[in-house]
Design an enzyme around this catalytic site. Structure first.
Site, PDB file in Angstrom:
ATOM      1  N   ARG A  66       0.848  -1.202   0.000  1.00 46.05           N
ATOM      2  CA  ARG A  66       0.000   0.000   0.000  1.00 46.05           C
ATOM      3  C   ARG A  66       0.879   1.246   0.000  1.00 46.05           C
ATOM      4  O   ARG A  66       1.546   1.551   0.993  1.00 46.05           O
ATOM      5  CB  ARG A  66      -0.916  -0.003   1.226  1.00 46.05           C
ATOM      6  CG  ARG A  66      -1.786   1.263   1.310  1.00 46.05           C
ATOM      7  CD  ARG A  66      -2.966   1.112   2.232  1.00 46.05           C
ATOM      8  NE  ARG A  66      -2.625   1.146   3.637  1.00 46.05           N
ATOM      9  CZ  ARG A  66      -3.520   1.279   4.619  1.00 46.05           C
ATOM     10  NH1 ARG A  66      -4.817   1.388   4.327  1.00 46.05           N
ATOM     11  NH2 ARG A  66      -3.145   1.286   5.879  1.00 46.05           N
ATOM     12  N   ASP A  81      -3.339   4.114  14.491  1.00 43.86           N
ATOM     13  CA  ASP A  81      -2.537   4.502  13.338  1.00 43.86           C
ATOM     14  C   ASP A  81      -3.049   5.843  12.819  1.00 43.86           C
ATOM     15  O   ASP A  81      -3.861   6.496  13.479  1.00 43.86           O
ATOM     16  CB  ASP A  81      -2.530   3.398  12.268  1.00 43.86           C
ATOM     17  CG  ASP A  81      -3.881   3.226  11.594  1.00 43.86           C
ATOM     18  OD1 ASP A  81      -4.819   3.982  11.910  1.00 43.86           O
ATOM     19  OD2 ASP A  81      -3.992   2.334  10.735  1.00 43.86           O
TER      20      ASP A  81
HETATM   21  C1  LIG Z   1      -6.740   1.845   9.754  1.00 42.71           C
HETATM   22  C2  LIG Z   1      -5.733   1.030   9.058  1.00 42.71           C
HETATM   23  O1  LIG Z   1      -5.135   1.457   8.118  1.00 42.71           O
HETATM   24  S1  LIG Z   1      -5.413  -0.514   9.636  1.00 42.71           S
HETATM   25  C3  LIG Z   1      -3.885  -0.903   8.815  1.00 42.71           C
HETATM   26  C4  LIG Z   1      -2.740  -0.196   9.391  1.00 42.71           C
HETATM   27  N1  LIG Z   1      -2.468  -0.643  10.745  1.00 42.71           N
HETATM   28  C5  LIG Z   1      -1.789  -1.791  10.925  1.00 42.71           C
HETATM   29  O2  LIG Z   1      -1.383  -2.402   9.996  1.00 42.71           O
HETATM   30  C6  LIG Z   1      -1.570  -2.280  12.328  1.00 42.71           C
HETATM   31  C7  LIG Z   1      -0.361  -3.167  12.396  1.00 42.71           C
HETATM   32  N2  LIG Z   1      -0.112  -3.625  13.753  1.00 42.71           N
HETATM   33  C8  LIG Z   1       0.946  -3.195  14.444  1.00 42.71           C
HETATM   34  O3  LIG Z   1       1.719  -2.368  14.006  1.00 42.71           O
HETATM   35  C9  LIG Z   1       1.167  -3.831  15.789  1.00 42.71           C
HETATM   36  O4  LIG Z   1       0.381  -4.972  15.925  1.00 42.71           O
HETATM   37  C10 LIG Z   1       0.855  -2.917  17.003  1.00 42.71           C
HETATM   38  C11 LIG Z   1       1.691  -1.645  16.944  1.00 42.71           C
HETATM   39  C12 LIG Z   1      -0.613  -2.530  17.033  1.00 42.71           C
HETATM   40  C13 LIG Z   1       1.198  -3.689  18.274  1.00 42.71           C
HETATM   41  O5  LIG Z   1       2.531  -4.070  18.131  1.00 42.71           O
HETATM   42  P1  LIG Z   1       3.383  -4.683  19.338  1.00 42.71           P
HETATM   43  O6  LIG Z   1       3.165  -3.864  20.546  1.00 42.71           O
HETATM   44  O7  LIG Z   1       4.771  -4.874  18.844  1.00 42.71           O
HETATM   45  O8  LIG Z   1       2.679  -6.060  19.558  1.00 42.71           O
HETATM   46  P2  LIG Z   1       3.259  -7.306  20.319  1.00 42.71           P
HETATM   47  O9  LIG Z   1       4.372  -6.941  21.226  1.00 42.71           O
HETATM   48  O10 LIG Z   1       2.103  -8.019  20.933  1.00 42.71           O
HETATM   49  O11 LIG Z   1       3.836  -8.162  19.114  1.00 42.71           O
HETATM   50  C14 LIG Z   1       4.146  -9.539  19.272  1.00 42.71           C
HETATM   51  C15 LIG Z   1       4.870  -9.992  18.039  1.00 42.71           C
HETATM   52  O12 LIG Z   1       4.000  -9.880  16.912  1.00 42.71           O
HETATM   53  C16 LIG Z   1       4.612  -9.082  15.913  1.00 42.71           C
HETATM   54  N3  LIG Z   1       3.588  -8.281  15.256  1.00 42.71           N
HETATM   55  C17 LIG Z   1       2.651  -7.487  15.837  1.00 42.71           C
HETATM   56  N4  LIG Z   1       1.877  -6.950  14.887  1.00 42.71           N
HETATM   57  C18 LIG Z   1       2.325  -7.397  13.698  1.00 42.71           C
HETATM   58  C19 LIG Z   1       1.924  -7.185  12.371  1.00 42.71           C
HETATM   59  N5  LIG Z   1       0.891  -6.402  12.081  1.00 42.71           N
HETATM   60  N6  LIG Z   1       2.619  -7.800  11.393  1.00 42.71           N
HETATM   61  C20 LIG Z   1       3.669  -8.601  11.686  1.00 42.71           C
HETATM   62  N7  LIG Z   1       4.079  -8.854  12.944  1.00 42.71           N
HETATM   63  C21 LIG Z   1       3.415  -8.252  13.936  1.00 42.71           C
HETATM   64  C22 LIG Z   1       5.595  -8.205  16.640  1.00 42.71           C
HETATM   65  O13 LIG Z   1       6.590  -7.763  15.750  1.00 42.71           O
HETATM   66  C23 LIG Z   1       6.106  -9.154  17.703  1.00 42.71           C
HETATM   67  O14 LIG Z   1       7.040 -10.010  17.099  1.00 42.71           O
HETATM   68  P3  LIG Z   1       8.198 -10.763  17.950  1.00 42.71           P
HETATM   69  O15 LIG Z   1       7.488 -11.617  18.952  1.00 42.71           O
HETATM   70  O16 LIG Z   1       8.939 -11.551  16.933  1.00 42.71           O
HETATM   71  O17 LIG Z   1       9.023  -9.698  18.596  1.00 42.71           O
HETATM   72  O1  LIG Z   2      -6.983   1.813   5.969  1.00 44.08           O
HETATM   73  C1  LIG Z   2      -7.889   1.407   6.633  1.00 44.08           C
HETATM   74  C2  LIG Z   2      -8.738   2.236   7.406  1.00 44.08           C
HETATM   75  O2  LIG Z   2      -9.608   1.711   8.113  1.00 44.08           O
HETATM   76  O3  LIG Z   2      -8.535   3.461   7.328  1.00 44.08           O
HETATM   77 MG   LIG Z   3      -6.986   4.025   5.891  1.00 44.04          MG
END
Ligand SMILES: CC(=O)SCCNC(=O)CCNC(=O)[C@H](O)C(C)(C)COP(=O)(O)OP(=O)(O)OC[C@H]1O[C@@H](n2cnc3c(N)ncnc32)[C@H](O)[C@@H]1OP(=O)(O)O
Ligand SMILES: O=CC(=O)O
Ligand SMILES: [Mg+2]
Length: 544
Positions: free
Chosen positions: A179, A459
């Site tokens: 994206r 986010d």
């Molecule tokens: C409105 C929108 O646009 S939605 C789309 C955009 N938002 C996203 O994509 C959200 C993505 N998610 C994240 O960034 C994270 O999950 C967070 C920031 C919310 C939480 O992250 P953390 O606090 O690091 O979570 P946590 O400590 O429980 O993570 C555990 C493990 O999972 C991994 N992990 C957590 N989220 C993700 C993810 N989305 N993708 C890959 N790995 C992940 C962490 O890297 C960590 O790995 P490790 O055990 O090897 O160190």
């Molecule tokens: O990108 C996703 C959203 O909910 O915004």
């Molecule tokens: Mg969005």
């Protein structure tokens, strides 16, 4: 979460000019391997060809917003009725995109990329948008990680040496989608003929330049998610860009497939038109619910009768949001495209069993709602949520998708989509918005675009809702909290003044060093007479 990777930082940044009208205004070590002369020429070609059209589309957005500000309401277009009423379908979907029941999304640092590709989800959307703070280091680190992931060579060592991360075999990995940033964002570090280039064209162009051929050879696209579109014309612009990318890179026409996020209020009235504009390459539409709510608030920023209750009450079961998702499903399935669901904000809660079960129950209910309504897949924010979402879709959707569910029962009219939901603003809701804005903005300024706050994924889109609601409530006439307290700038002042001590013990959290800057910025944004179009526009001026 580490967003900025140390080895990519150059202690002596300087201006470098590759010539031919192309200027790079920042440097991170090793960028030459990505920003080769050929890659820069390719980006410059995209800029020169499409920048005037991008600016025209941004001007059209402003013009349309002026119409809404003057009291106008969004509606289905009269001039495109033939597209809506016509019998046509989008091109057949590639095999890799037939079953998308669970997609994980996340920022593009190497560890996240490996974890997401290995996660067991069907698709991984590598996100340069809502969850990435677009520092130069983050962008290039992300591009480099993705390039290595496509080549199958990405690995990452935890800084303490405790864990070495490697990719699973290709067949076991999630399908990669990327994206890029939305049309409104510039990439200030790449100037062409004296002007900043588009962030969208930089992210997509650089990724395609380095990976398109390899992905095409694997029958994996390339595939993209396109964010924050507001109109059919913006979809047409993307289509022209992608035609050009294919031609320049020697790909077959239609090789690049896209999924468009329907996450703005104007776009929900043009879903058929957007599918039509991209019909040779579109694989689906997605309910980007968080930006959609933000866009609703922004579109109606001058409409005092459309004030929404606090964020926590604006859920997908509210009638206007249910109408949006059902119309999206009906529209996609009529045209042979997937109707993707969206993101529940809850993430697993460690160390609190009851709290964790309550959070998971919310995610479960959300995914159940989506699959029952007819969505073909959904998003999760965290790998631990994949089994839960997968189980629900496996149980309720035995086929790879459910395009056969036509939802002919759905009859949505304009007012269903624009009628606000009822609810309240509580003190906790008001102060929660203040805290989320400050903490998220501080993290973003520090280079981290996605953070957990009170066990919710925050986010750019979720923070925008909080920021816009504060502005809207503070500029509405005579709004009161449910306990009778007037919502005014004194209330904001008290919340802001109390915040540093409230967060004192949390200064080690992401954004700790930028709290004062974030507070000052929120103060400015909420006092402004006009709602700022995007939080990330002024914030981008303050990052490297
Ligand atoms: C409105 C929108 O646009 S939605 C789309 C955009 N938002 C996203 O994509 C959200 C993505 N998610 C994240 O960034 C994270 O999950 C967070 C920031 C919310 C939480 O992250 P953390 O606090 O690091 O979570 P946590 O400590 O429980 O993570 C555990 C493990 O999972 C991994 N992990 C957590 N989220 C993700 C993810 N989305 N993708 C890959 N790995 C992940 C962490 O890297 C960590 O790995 P490790 O055990 O090897 O160190
Ligand atoms: O990108 C996703 C959203 O909910 O915004
Ligand atoms: Mg969005």
């Amino acid at each position: 979460m580490s967003a900025v990777i140390a080895q990519w930082q150059d202690p002596h940044p300087q201006q470098r000019s590759p010539g031919d009208g192309i200027e790079l205004t920042a440097v991170v070590a090793g960028q030459e391997s990505l920003l080769t002369p050929a890659a820069l020429d390719f980006l410059a070609g995209l800029h020169r060809r499409f920048e005037p059209a991008r600016q025209a589309r941004l001007a059209a957005r402003r013009e349309r917003q002026a119409y809404f500000d003057a009291g106008g309401l969004p509606d289905f277009r009269a001039d495109t009725a033939a597209i809506r009423n016509g019998q046509w379908r989008v091109a057949p979907l590639p095999t890799a995109l037939l079953d998308r029941r669970v997609e994980i999304t996340g920022p593009v640092d190497p560890k996240m990329v490996i974890n997401a590709l290995n996660s067991g989800a069907k698709v991984y959307m590598a996100d340069f948008e809502d969850s990435t703070s677009p520092t130069w280091a983050n962008l290039l680190t992300g591009q480099r990680a993705l390039r290595k992931a496509v080549a199958g060579t990405l690995d990452w060592m935890a800084p303490d040496g405790a864990k070495h991360y490697t990719l699973k075999p290709f067949e076991e990995q999630a399908v990669l989608m990327v994206r890029p940033r939305g049309w409104h964002l510039d990439e200030k570090h790449v100037r062409i003929d004296g002007a900043a280039m588009s962030g969208s064209l930089f992210d997509l162009g650089l990724f395609a330049f380095h990976n398109a051929k390899a992905l095409a050879a694997l029958d994996r696209g390339p595939y993209f998610y396109l964010p924050k579109l507001q109109s059919m014309e913006e979809a047409q612009l993307w289509n022209e860009v992608l035609d050009r990318v294919e031609a320049e890179l020697g790909l077959a026409p239609g090789q690049i497939k896209v999924t468009v996020l329907i996450e703005t209020l104007p776009a929900v009235f043009e879903m058929d038109e957007i599918l039509h504009a991209l019909r040779t390459r579109i694989a689906g539409l997605n309910c980007g619910r968080w930006d959609y709510v933000f866009s609703y608030l922004k579109t109606f920023r001058a409409h005092r009768d459309k004030v929404l209750p606090e964020r926590g009450q604006v859920t997908m079961t509210q009638p206007f949001l249910r109408a949006y998702s059902e119309l999206l499903i009906q529209t996609c399935h009529k045209r042979g495209a997937h109707a993707m669901g969206g993101m529940a904000a809850q993430i697993p809660i460690s160390g609190d069993e009851a709290g964790n079960e309550a959070a998971l129950a919310k995610v479960r209910a959300d995914k159940l709602r989506e699959v029952t309504a007819g969505h073909d897949g959904t998003w999760v924010a965290h790998p631990a949520l994949i089994p839960l979402a997968m189980r629900i879709f496996d149980e309720r959707m035995p086929t790879p998708h459910q395009q056969h569910v036509l939802r002919d029962d759905v009859l949505i009219i304009r007012d269903d989509l624009i009628k606000p939901c009822l609810g309240t603003v509580t003190r906790a809701g008001f102060e929660g918005n203040v805290e989320v804005c400050v903490r998220y903005l501080a993290a973003w300024l520090e280079g981290n675009g996605c953070v957990p706050i009170h066990w919710l994924m925050e986010d750019a889109a979720t923070a925008e809702i909080a920021r816009t609601q504060l502005w809207q409530w503070l500029h509405a006439d005579s709004l009161f909290l449910d306990d009778g307290t007037p919502v005014d700038f004194a209330l904001l002042e008290r919340a802001l003044i109390g915040l540093p001590s409230k967060l004192a013990e949390r200064m080690k959290l992401p954004g700790g060093s930028k709290l004062d800057e974030a507070i000052a910025m929120l103060d400015r944004l909420t006092h402004a007479d006009t709602l700022e179009e995007f939080l990330t526009l002024p914030a981008y001026e303050r990052i490297d």
